[in-house]
Design a protein around this motif. Sequence first.
Motif, PDB file in Angstrom:
ATOM      1  N   GLN A  50      -3.875  -6.197  -6.624  1.00  0.00           N
ATOM      2  CA  GLN A  50      -3.915  -6.807  -5.298  1.00  0.00           C
ATOM      3  C   GLN A  50      -3.012  -6.044  -4.342  1.00  0.00           C
ATOM      4  OE1 GLN A  50      -3.920 -11.127  -4.411  1.00  0.00           O
ATOM      5  NE2 GLN A  50      -1.767 -10.859  -3.956  1.00  0.00           N
ATOM      6  N   LEU A  51      -3.480  -5.908  -3.115  1.00  0.00           N
ATOM      7  CA  LEU A  51      -2.664  -5.325  -2.049  1.00  0.00           C
ATOM      8  C   LEU A  51      -2.492  -6.375  -0.957  1.00  0.00           C
ATOM      9  CD1 LEU A  51      -4.371  -1.811  -1.701  1.00  0.00           C
ATOM     10  CD2 LEU A  51      -2.182  -2.329  -2.774  1.00  0.00           C
ATOM     11  N   ILE A  52      -1.273  -6.548  -0.508  1.00  0.00           N
ATOM     12  CA  ILE A  52      -1.022  -7.488   0.579  1.00  0.00           C
ATOM     13  C   ILE A  52      -1.241  -6.765   1.906  1.00  0.00           C
ATOM     14  CG2 ILE A  52       0.694  -8.958   1.688  1.00  0.00           C
ATOM     15  CD1 ILE A  52       2.004  -9.320  -0.976  1.00  0.00           C
ATOM     16  N   ILE A  53      -1.972  -7.416   2.799  1.00  0.00           N
ATOM     17  CA  ILE A  53      -2.325  -6.793   4.066  1.00  0.00           C
ATOM     18  C   ILE A  53      -1.469  -7.382   5.180  1.00  0.00           C
ATOM     19  CG2 ILE A  53      -4.216  -6.381   5.687  1.00  0.00           C
ATOM     20  CD1 ILE A  53      -4.426  -5.250   2.717  1.00  0.00           C
ATOM     21  N   GLY A  54      -0.785  -6.522   5.899  1.00  0.00           N
ATOM     22  CA  GLY A  54      -0.065  -6.997   7.073  1.00  0.00           C
ATOM     23  C   GLY A  54       1.410  -7.288   6.850  1.00  0.00           C
ATOM     24  N   ALA A  55       1.902  -7.081   5.620  1.00  0.00           N
ATOM     25  CA  ALA A  55       3.334  -7.305   5.388  1.00  0.00           C
ATOM     26  C   ALA A  55       4.125  -6.047   5.718  1.00  0.00           C
ATOM     27  CB  ALA A  55       3.587  -7.730   3.950  1.00  0.00           C
ATOM     28  N   ASP A  56       3.477  -4.889   5.639  1.00  0.00           N
ATOM     29  CA  ASP A  56       4.146  -3.661   6.045  1.00  0.00           C
ATOM     30  C   ASP A  56       3.304  -2.985   7.132  1.00  0.00           C
ATOM     31  OD1 ASP A  56       1.998  -2.617   4.742  1.00  0.00           O
ATOM     32  OD2 ASP A  56       3.140  -1.393   3.327  1.00  0.00           O
ATOM     33  N   THR A  57       3.671  -1.767   7.488  1.00  0.00           N
ATOM     34  CA  THR A  57       3.000  -1.117   8.618  1.00  0.00           C
ATOM     35  C   THR A  57       1.845  -0.219   8.189  1.00  0.00           C
ATOM     36  OG1 THR A  57       4.593   0.672   8.468  1.00  0.00           O
ATOM     37  CG2 THR A  57       5.107  -1.113  10.001  1.00  0.00           C
ATOM     38  N   GLN A 102      -6.866   4.431   1.068  1.00  0.00           N
ATOM     39  CA  GLN A 102      -6.540   5.615   0.286  1.00  0.00           C
ATOM     40  C   GLN A 102      -5.872   5.196  -1.028  1.00  0.00           C
ATOM     41  OE1 GLN A 102      -3.528   8.325   1.867  1.00  0.00           O
ATOM     42  NE2 GLN A 102      -5.000   9.985   1.572  1.00  0.00           N
ATOM     43  N   ARG A 103      -5.012   4.202  -0.937  1.00  0.00           N
ATOM     44  CA  ARG A 103      -4.389   3.679  -2.153  1.00  0.00           C
ATOM     45  C   ARG A 103      -5.476   3.122  -3.089  1.00  0.00           C
ATOM     46  NH1 ARG A 103       0.524   3.725  -4.714  1.00  0.00           N
ATOM     47  NH2 ARG A 103       1.791   2.554  -3.234  1.00  0.00           N
ATOM     48  N   SER A 104      -6.404   2.351  -2.532  1.00  0.00           N
ATOM     49  CA  SER A 104      -7.469   1.773  -3.360  1.00  0.00           C
ATOM     50  C   SER A 104      -8.287   2.860  -4.030  1.00  0.00           C
ATOM     51  CB  SER A 104      -8.437   0.945  -2.507  1.00  0.00           C
ATOM     52  OG  SER A 104      -7.736  -0.009  -1.797  1.00  0.00           O
ATOM     53  N   GLU A 105      -8.639   3.856  -3.228  1.00  0.00           N
ATOM     54  CA  GLU A 105      -9.460   4.949  -3.717  1.00  0.00           C
ATOM     55  C   GLU A 105      -8.790   5.618  -4.930  1.00  0.00           C
ATOM     56  OE1 GLU A 105      -9.097   8.182  -0.866  1.00  0.00           O
ATOM     57  OE2 GLU A 105     -11.231   8.610  -1.077  1.00  0.00           O
ATOM     58  N   ARG A 106      -7.490   5.814  -4.822  1.00  0.00           N
ATOM     59  CA  ARG A 106      -6.770   6.449  -5.928  1.00  0.00           C
ATOM     60  C   ARG A 106      -6.693   5.528  -7.137  1.00  0.00           C
ATOM     61  NH1 ARG A 106      -2.583   9.302  -2.267  1.00  0.00           N
ATOM     62  NH2 ARG A 106      -3.872  11.071  -1.650  1.00  0.00           N
ATOM     63  N   PRO A 137       0.798  -1.226   0.000  1.00  0.00           N
ATOM     64  CA  PRO A 137       0.000   0.000   0.000  1.00  0.00           C
ATOM     65  C   PRO A 137       0.834   1.281   0.000  1.00  0.00           C
ATOM     66  CG  PRO A 137      -0.728  -1.528   1.710  1.00  0.00           C
ATOM     67  CD  PRO A 137       0.569  -2.046   1.187  1.00  0.00           C
ATOM     68  N   LYS A 138       2.026   1.233   0.599  1.00  0.00           N
ATOM     69  CA  LYS A 138       2.786   2.471   0.704  1.00  0.00           C
ATOM     70  C   LYS A 138       3.986   2.454  -0.234  1.00  0.00           C
ATOM     71  CE  LYS A 138       3.536   2.855   5.261  1.00  0.00           C
ATOM     72  NZ  LYS A 138       3.838   3.592   6.505  1.00  0.00           N
TER      73      LYS A 138
END
Lengths: 405, 474
Positions: A225-232, A240-244, A174-175
């Motif tokens: 796809q976004l991985i959840i929980g691998a980063d902070t 916000q990433r999805s929205e963009r 995400p970041k």
Amino acid sequence: MAPLSLKRKLAILSDAAKYDASCASSGSSGRNSLGGKGVGSTEGMGICHAYAPDGRCISLLKILLTNFCIYDCAYCVNRVSSNIPRARFTVQEVIDLTLGFYKRNYIEGLFLSSGIIRNGDYTLEEMVRVARGLRQDHDFRGYIHLKLIPEASPALVLEAGLYADRVSINIELPKDESLLALAPQKDVGVIKKAMGGVRYAIDEGREKGRRAAPKRFAPAGQSTQLIIGADTASDGEILQRSERLYGGYGLRRVYYSAFSPIPDSSKALPLERPPLMREHRLYQADWLMRFYGFERQEIVGEAANLDLAIDPKLAWALENRGRFPIDVNRADREALLRTPGLGVKTVDRLIALRRQKAIRLEDVKRLARGLSKVKPFIVTADWTPGALTDAAGLRGTVAEQPRLL
Amino acid sequence: MRIARLAGPTDFEGWRKTARALRLAGVTPGEVVWAAGGEGELFADGDPAPAADAPAFTAPRAFVDLAQEVICHRDPERFNLLYRLLWRLQDQPALIQDITDPDVARAREMAKPVARASHKMKAFVRFRLLPGVEPETYAAWFEPMHHVVEKTAPFFVRRFAGMRFSILTPEACAHWDGDTLRFTPGVSRDAAPADDLLEDFWRTYYASIFNPARLKVKAMQAEMPKKYWRNLPEARLIPDLIASAAGRTAAMVAQAPTEPSRHAAKATKPVRDVVLEGTPPSLEALVAGVDGCRRCPLWKDATQGVPGEGSATARLMFVGEQPGDQEDLAGRPFVGPAGQVFDKALAEAGVPREQTYVTNAVKHFKHELRGKKRLHKTPVQSEISACRWWVDHERRLIRPRVIVALGATAALSVFGKATPIAANRGRAIQLPDQAQGVVTYHPSFLLRVPDAEAKEQGFKALVEDLALAWKLAA
């Protein structure tokens, strides 16, 4: 080393593909094999031909062309530094497996991804050869999802889109900063440019009045796809990433994949059970943004996380009790959609029904999944919640029983 | 009591004719017993004669659609329920919309599992190749949950038109020979082939695609109920996959990270955008550097920096405001709706775009999200100033004779101060670097003018100004 059997390759290259959550086969152009030389159809709704014990739908033959990869993304089982068995299909092997599985009605089609071998162009060219072979040599009219390689040349991406129903590029983290840290070879700028190019091609294909109507580019659109929980990243940053991505590149779907332990994992990552409830809440919030008229800021602030105990719509309603109760017999569709416990289908049915009669609590019960979550927030012909809406203990009474996910 | 016999369990046409006749004869729902599967005459006691004063009637389309689903249900009561509904609909045609009425609700409840059974048939039929048969022919053994073979077979024809196949079930069988769909009575499971070579591959795939760290048995069974398992070749793996999941996950978590493999040495070095420092030596270097610009924060939400485009020796240079949604995706200036107006104006003014240089005052797309749309936002002074570095170098490298500022933002960038368009357009303005400046409307401004006449006036002015600039540049 003895050559791997086809079965062994299939085991390795489907095992390597399972961390991609997407298996959708829906939303493409309707077509079938009548009058053709081969097999295949897509009729709008996707079909799940089996379910694995992880509860996930098996709709497509989801495999990697190869799990050799020159990249070193810490979260990925196929990263170059991982000590896992490696394999590579030939183009013909993938075509034969796809057709063999399809003719036995195991699958809706193919989801082909790949590790990066040599370079982006070479890899995508190999994948395009599979899709081209299926479409042109075998007149295959089933579903094809191609994972694009963002570094590949635009011309190759355009060709991929002509054979594929859906294309996708996974942004995974995400970041931007975490991409830099965990996926040093990936470049978010290159990914965004590739997604932009895909949307541009999709829009162009849809434009009316073009001469000799070009074949539509990826009629089922693009996803990521976004991985959840691998980063902070917080849930707010993720959404916000999805929205963009939805706004900028017209994505059909953003998939959220709870980071799950992989064989031979990297030291850089948390090794624990995948955060499945968090993943679930993110999907709910994503749905609210796409189908329920919510803006991201209403659901979660940039630095904040979603409430794991209650769903995001209920959380929003509890914070905005002044807007409730909603009169089911009068309220507009937007207000009904914002009411806890009422989904899109239920709302549309309620609106149709109230043209016939005054809606009573019993009718809501029949149409909605349950009453307990809805009751404190609505007024019907025979029900008003009175002080219930503002009761201090409301959160406790409407929260669902904790489930083990 | 009358007995109404139907040709088969899903004989909708028979039911429709009979129900109509019964209704016209004034036979109430309580007086009829329905029986499916009998041969010969429809009525044991003869066709009922329509009552002399029976009014003509029609059934709502929604009812006919619903009834076609309901008739596939296993429940023997379905015929009578449908007849009762038909009877009641005559007095209350809107009844079919009332989903809270018990009869309507029951019919809808019955339609649901039928739709589901049909969907699951599409999902769970597993074909097996008949050994040694030419041409290639497949057969499947399947046990549907309701009478859905006839209803669902056309789906398989559409999907497997180029293939010969049979779907065998205990009640009815469907056969496709590449040309015609035929139905025959049910058979026993021995009639179907016992195995297929590819099933082992399918099981390999099923086991490998499963992620043991995400075990959700209930979610699986909700969609793939156990009653279907015996005809699914992959289902026999399920108990072992479930039993070993926890152990496999624990092993992955417990395993210490190993030394990176020898492949790691081959990992490529990252290729990143290079931030251009110092004076760009050439137009190519400048164009290549725009994407890496970090002089203001606009790059963060944009897809890419959009550099200028055109002739490096152009005598005429256009400066627009900033890339829009389409330009941001394409990476090229003036390709969206405003670009089309611009091209049209250039054509009318007789200016060949390829002999000019087209760029923007701000190189990244500034926007805000509104739902799923990115809405253009006017750049502020600081962003225009930051990006002026690029415009100045473009001017220095191209040395155009004339620079046209399209719109107020461009005017601010080119002239270094606010230059109202209406007061300054239509004439040459001397610039310090010996070029001449012209200021005119931005094409996207014309897109937003609501009044048709004013729009036409504006467009005419734009064409005049472009023609003037081209003349000055000659």
